[in-house]
Design an enzyme around this catalytic site. Structure first.
Site, PDB file in Angstrom:
ATOM      1  N   THR A 133      72.806  35.462  40.829  1.00 11.55           N
ATOM      2  CA  THR A 133      72.888  36.430  41.924  1.00 11.55           C
ATOM      3  C   THR A 133      74.262  36.233  42.575  1.00 11.55           C
ATOM      4  OG1 THR A 133      72.112  34.890  43.618  1.00 11.55           O
ATOM      5  CG2 THR A 133      70.417  36.109  42.378  1.00 11.55           C
ATOM      6  N   THR A 136      62.542  23.341  52.287  1.00 12.80           N
ATOM      7  CA  THR A 136      63.400  23.189  53.457  1.00 12.80           C
ATOM      8  C   THR A 136      62.602  22.706  54.670  1.00 12.80           C
ATOM      9  OG1 THR A 136      64.563  24.520  55.108  1.00 12.80           O
ATOM     10  CG2 THR A 136      63.025  25.693  53.732  1.00 12.80           C
ATOM     11  N   ASP A 137      63.310  22.080  55.603  1.00 11.64           N
ATOM     12  CA  ASP A 137      62.645  21.681  56.858  1.00 11.64           C
ATOM     13  C   ASP A 137      62.316  22.895  57.729  1.00 11.64           C
ATOM     14  OD1 ASP A 137      65.234  22.355  57.647  1.00 11.64           O
ATOM     15  OD2 ASP A 137      65.613  20.480  58.743  1.00 11.64           O
ATOM     16  N   GLU A 138      62.895  24.066  57.373  1.00 11.51           N
ATOM     17  CA  GLU A 138      62.707  25.241  58.226  1.00 11.51           C
ATOM     18  C   GLU A 138      61.256  25.735  58.218  1.00 11.51           C
ATOM     19  OE1 GLU A 138      65.923  28.101  58.025  1.00 11.51           O
ATOM     20  OE2 GLU A 138      67.343  26.555  57.412  1.00 11.51           O
ATOM     21  N   TYR A 164      63.042  34.037  55.687  1.00 10.71           N
ATOM     22  CA  TYR A 164      63.389  32.987  54.718  1.00 10.71           C
ATOM     23  C   TYR A 164      62.388  31.844  54.777  1.00 10.71           C
ATOM     24  CZ  TYR A 164      65.664  28.698  53.030  1.00 10.71           C
ATOM     25  OH  TYR A 164      65.929  27.498  52.413  1.00 10.71           O
ATOM     26  N   LYS A 209      59.634  30.449  52.013  1.00 12.48           N
ATOM     27  CA  LYS A 209      59.636  29.074  51.483  1.00 12.48           C
ATOM     28  C   LYS A 209      58.293  28.398  51.786  1.00 12.48           C
ATOM     29  CE  LYS A 209      62.505  27.078  49.677  1.00 12.48           C
ATOM     30  NZ  LYS A 209      62.954  26.973  48.250  1.00 12.48           N
ATOM     31  N   HIS A 261      66.272  32.858  66.248  1.00 16.30           N
ATOM     32  CA  HIS A 261      67.076  31.665  65.916  1.00 16.30           C
ATOM     33  C   HIS A 261      66.354  30.374  66.323  1.00 16.30           C
ATOM     34  CE1 HIS A 261      71.503  30.029  66.030  1.00 16.30           C
ATOM     35  NE2 HIS A 261      70.739  29.380  65.181  1.00 16.30           N
TER      36      HIS A 261
HETATM   37  P1  NAD Z   1      72.090  28.929  46.856  1.00 11.66           P
HETATM   38  O1  NAD Z   1      71.821  30.269  47.485  1.00 11.66           O
HETATM   39  O2  NAD Z   1      73.455  28.360  46.925  1.00 11.66           O
HETATM   40  O3  NAD Z   1      71.688  28.979  45.305  1.00 11.66           O
HETATM   41  C1  NAD Z   1      70.542  29.611  44.838  1.00 11.66           C
HETATM   42  C2  NAD Z   1      70.651  29.763  43.324  1.00 11.66           C
HETATM   43  O4  NAD Z   1      69.439  30.378  42.851  1.00 11.66           O
HETATM   44  C3  NAD Z   1      71.811  30.673  42.881  1.00 11.66           C
HETATM   45  O5  NAD Z   1      72.505  30.078  41.810  1.00 11.66           O
HETATM   46  C4  NAD Z   1      71.117  31.953  42.452  1.00 11.66           C
HETATM   47  O6  NAD Z   1      71.810  32.652  41.432  1.00 11.66           O
HETATM   48  C5  NAD Z   1      69.780  31.418  41.948  1.00 11.66           C
HETATM   49  N1  NAD Z   1      68.720  32.442  41.996  1.00 11.66           N
HETATM   50  C6  NAD Z   1      68.416  33.248  43.051  1.00 11.66           C
HETATM   51  N2  NAD Z   1      67.395  34.072  42.697  1.00 11.66           N
HETATM   52  C7  NAD Z   1      67.055  33.757  41.427  1.00 11.66           C
HETATM   53  C8  NAD Z   1      66.058  34.245  40.522  1.00 11.66           C
HETATM   54  N3  NAD Z   1      65.238  35.243  40.877  1.00 11.66           N
HETATM   55  N4  NAD Z   1      65.967  33.671  39.309  1.00 11.66           N
HETATM   56  C9  NAD Z   1      66.809  32.659  38.940  1.00 11.66           C
HETATM   57  N5  NAD Z   1      67.774  32.187  39.738  1.00 11.66           N
HETATM   58  C10 NAD Z   1      67.897  32.712  40.973  1.00 11.66           C
HETATM   59  O7  NAD Z   1      71.004  27.971  47.492  1.00 11.66           O
HETATM   60  P2  NAD Z   1      71.107  26.409  47.875  1.00 11.66           P
HETATM   61  O8  NAD Z   1      71.642  26.293  49.249  1.00 11.66           O
HETATM   62  O9  NAD Z   1      71.730  25.669  46.770  1.00 11.66           O
HETATM   63  O10 NAD Z   1      69.566  26.038  47.945  1.00 11.66           O
HETATM   64  C11 NAD Z   1      68.857  25.615  46.779  1.00 11.66           C
HETATM   65  C12 NAD Z   1      67.410  25.329  47.144  1.00 11.66           C
HETATM   66  O11 NAD Z   1      67.370  24.322  48.142  1.00 11.66           O
HETATM   67  C13 NAD Z   1      66.668  26.536  47.715  1.00 11.66           C
HETATM   68  O12 NAD Z   1      65.360  26.507  47.215  1.00 11.66           O
HETATM   69  C14 NAD Z   1      66.684  26.297  49.210  1.00 11.66           C
HETATM   70  O13 NAD Z   1      65.567  26.885  49.830  1.00 11.66           O
HETATM   71  C15 NAD Z   1      66.619  24.779  49.261  1.00 11.66           C
HETATM   72  N6  NAD Z   1      67.232  24.135  50.454  1.00 11.66           N
HETATM   73  C16 NAD Z   1      68.516  24.453  50.833  1.00 11.66           C
HETATM   74  C17 NAD Z   1      69.088  23.805  51.924  1.00 11.66           C
HETATM   75  C18 NAD Z   1      70.502  24.076  52.361  1.00 11.66           C
HETATM   76  O14 NAD Z   1      70.951  23.535  53.374  1.00 11.66           O
HETATM   77  N7  NAD Z   1      71.281  24.834  51.623  1.00 11.66           N
HETATM   78  C19 NAD Z   1      68.341  22.854  52.639  1.00 11.66           C
HETATM   79  C20 NAD Z   1      67.029  22.564  52.220  1.00 11.66           C
HETATM   80  C21 NAD Z   1      66.499  23.219  51.117  1.00 11.66           C
HETATM   81  P1  TYD Z   2      73.380  28.266  58.426  1.00 11.67           P
HETATM   82  O1  TYD Z   2      74.513  27.594  57.736  1.00 11.67           O
HETATM   83  O2  TYD Z   2      73.180  29.735  58.189  1.00 11.67           O
HETATM   84  O3  TYD Z   2      72.061  27.433  58.108  1.00 11.67           O
HETATM   85  P2  TYD Z   2      70.532  27.613  58.698  1.00 11.67           P
HETATM   86  O4  TYD Z   2      70.435  28.886  59.428  1.00 11.67           O
HETATM   87  O5  TYD Z   2      69.709  27.606  57.449  1.00 11.67           O
HETATM   88  O6  TYD Z   2      70.304  26.420  59.576  1.00 11.67           O
HETATM   89  O7  TYD Z   2      73.576  28.078  59.988  1.00 11.67           O
HETATM   90  C1  TYD Z   2      73.644  26.805  60.599  1.00 11.67           C
HETATM   91  C2  TYD Z   2      73.638  27.009  62.109  1.00 11.67           C
HETATM   92  O8  TYD Z   2      74.853  27.686  62.490  1.00 11.67           O
HETATM   93  C3  TYD Z   2      72.499  27.914  62.593  1.00 11.67           C
HETATM   94  O9  TYD Z   2      72.056  27.430  63.855  1.00 11.67           O
HETATM   95  C4  TYD Z   2      73.160  29.274  62.757  1.00 11.67           C
HETATM   96  C5  TYD Z   2      74.582  28.929  63.136  1.00 11.67           C
HETATM   97  N1  TYD Z   2      75.621  29.886  62.688  1.00 11.67           N
HETATM   98  C6  TYD Z   2      76.570  30.383  63.597  1.00 11.67           C
HETATM   99  O10 TYD Z   2      76.554  30.066  64.791  1.00 11.67           O
HETATM  100  N2  TYD Z   2      77.511  31.252  63.121  1.00 11.67           N
HETATM  101  C7  TYD Z   2      77.561  31.636  61.824  1.00 11.67           C
HETATM  102  O11 TYD Z   2      78.438  32.459  61.450  1.00 11.67           O
HETATM  103  C8  TYD Z   2      76.607  31.106  60.893  1.00 11.67           C
HETATM  104  C9  TYD Z   2      76.609  31.496  59.440  1.00 11.67           C
HETATM  105  C10 TYD Z   2      75.654  30.229  61.380  1.00 11.67           C
END
Ligand code: NAD
Ligand code: TYD
Length: 352
Positions: free
Chosen positions: A38, A132-134, A158, A162, A292
């Site tokens: 994606t 996620t912790d969310e 989101y 999850k 938020h």
């Molecule tokens: P990301 O958005 O960077 O990557 C998601 C990946 O999934 C992409 O490579 C995308 O192409 C692929 N994808 C999306 N839809 C798909 C589908 N239908 N089939 C196959 N592939 C698909 O996400 P991330 O930040 O690396 O997060 C990865 C996982 O970790 C997620 O499940 C997210 O909920 C979880 N997570 C993320 C965070 C964070 O801080 N980023 C924290 C806790 C948990």
């Molecule tokens: P984000 O990186 O989107 O992670 P999450 O919403 O999953 O925690 O955002 C981290 C924090 O920063 C969140 O409280 C929202 C805030 N934020 C801003 O203030 N400005 C921005 O442009 C973005 C993307 C996030």
């Protein structure tokens, strides 16, 4: 090959670090990276390991149940680390259907394919779901931590998607005996994160002298973990976690957004050779994100006490490495911030 691991979402931010760790650390595992590519998936995240003999990339959609069944059969998959998801809260507010489709229906398709492929032969099998912790909702500013028994209370589309996927994983464990484990992790930061997320977005905007959109008053709190520490935790839990269990992953590293932003500004300005605080003027308070969540903070003592995992990096060190990486890898950034994403960003921030 000792075993075949299917890693979904391996071309994304966290997934690419997990793929890299497993491909290099376990040469006798076959690592199959299944990703739809994606907007968030980027094979450039894996350039350094893509030619490894134990690595295979398959482009596909986790929602495609028949394709998932074929994949399990073709590769004789015996372990899954499931990261594929739609991951950005702001996008989920604008387009909740895509989140329900991928995160809920996609996870279900994968679970069903695993259940069918493995049947009662559960020995050596594992379905590891990354969450996620969310899902736990929001904490007050003045205290409390999410533990593994905190009641689910998701607020954004989101986190609702999850939470739903987590429930399906537990349901498959409890109903069909699928060997499954779930982890709920706090906010990750580090190289290869898509620049719609706070830290890479702000580093890139500072570099270009563009406004830094702070939602609300910047008082929301997040608990930040360096992505390679998350990947190490995933390795530990994949191999040694107990079936049916949930583990929280976090670094006991809480930051108010505005304080974190000031650190990012300070480090970025320094590495760009600008006077201290030069980019503070870019801070722009904008309309808050709808719904938020005020504060996230993870209690990861169970993981430490049971499996001995701890974060290895201090935050100052992690943020320095991260800023340096983005500044040193401008072509990577420029490549994804052009075209479609540029249009999305303009639209997203119009009127904020
Ligand atoms: P990301 O958005 O960077 O990557 C998601 C990946 O999934 C992409 O490579 C995308 O192409 C692929 N994808 C999306 N839809 C798909 C589908 N239908 N089939 C196959 N592939 C698909 O996400 P991330 O930040 O690396 O997060 C990865 C996982 O970790 C997620 O499940 C997210 O909920 C979880 N997570 C993320 C965070 C964070 O801080 N980023 C924290 C806790 C948990
Ligand atoms: P984000 O990186 O989107 O992670 P999450 O919403 O999953 O925690 O955002 C981290 C924090 O920063 C969140 O409280 C929202 C805030 N934020 C801003 O203030 N400005 C921005 O442009 C973005 C993307 C996030």
């Amino acid at each position: 090959m000792k075993r075949t691991l299917l890693i979904t979402g391996g071309a994304g931010f966290i997934g690419s670090h997990v793929v890299r760790l497993f491909v290099t650390k376990y040469p006798d595992y076959r690592i199959v990276n299944l990703d739809k590519l994606t907007y968030a998936g980027n094979l450039a995240n894996l350039r350094d390991i893509e030619k490894s003999p134990n690595y295979t990339f398959v482009r596909g959609d986790i929602c495609d149940y028949d394709a998932m069944r074929t994949l399990f059969a073709e590769y004789a998959v015996d372990g899954v680390i499931h990261l594929a998801a739609e991951s950005h809260v702001d996008r989920s507010i604008r387009d909740p259907f895509t989140f329900a489709r991928t995160n809920v229906m996609g996870t279900l398709a994968l679970l069903q394919a695993a259940k069918e492929a493995w049947g009662n032969a559960r020995e050596g099998k594992r379905f590891y779901h990354i969450s996620t912790d969310e899902v736990y909702g929001a904490l007050p500013l003045d205290g409390g931590l999410f533990t593994e028994t905190t009641r689910y209370d998701p607020h954004s589309p989101y986190s609702a998607s999850k939470a739903s996927s987590d429930h399906f994983v537990r349901a498959f464990h409890d109903t069909y005996g699928l060997p499954a484990v779930i982890t709920n992790c706090s906010n990750n930061y580090g190289p290869y994160q898509f620049p719609e997320k706070l830290i890479p977005l702000f580093i890139n905007n500072i570099r270009h002298g563009k406004p830094l959109p702070v939602y609300g008053r910047g008082e929301n709190v997040r608990d930040w973990l360096y992505v390679e520490d998350h990947a190490r935790a995933i390795d530990t839990i994949f191999h040694r976690g107990r079936d049916g269990e949930t583990y929280n992953i976090g670094g006991f590293n809480e930051w108010r957004n505005i304080d974190l932003i000031r650190v990012v500004i300070r480090v970025t300005d320094r590495l760009l050779g600008r006077p201290e605080g030069a980019s503070e003027k870019l801070i722009t308070y904008v309309t808050d994100r709808a719904g938020h969540d005020l504060r996230y903070a993870i209690d990861s003592r169970k993981l430490k006490e049971e499996l001995g995992w701890e974060p290895s990096l201090q935050f100052e060190e992690g943020i320095e490495k991260t800023v340096r990486w983005y500044l040193d890898n401008q072509p990577w950034m420029d490549n994804i911030t052009s075209g479609e994403y540029e249009r999305y960003y303009e639209e997203m921030y119009q009127g904020r």
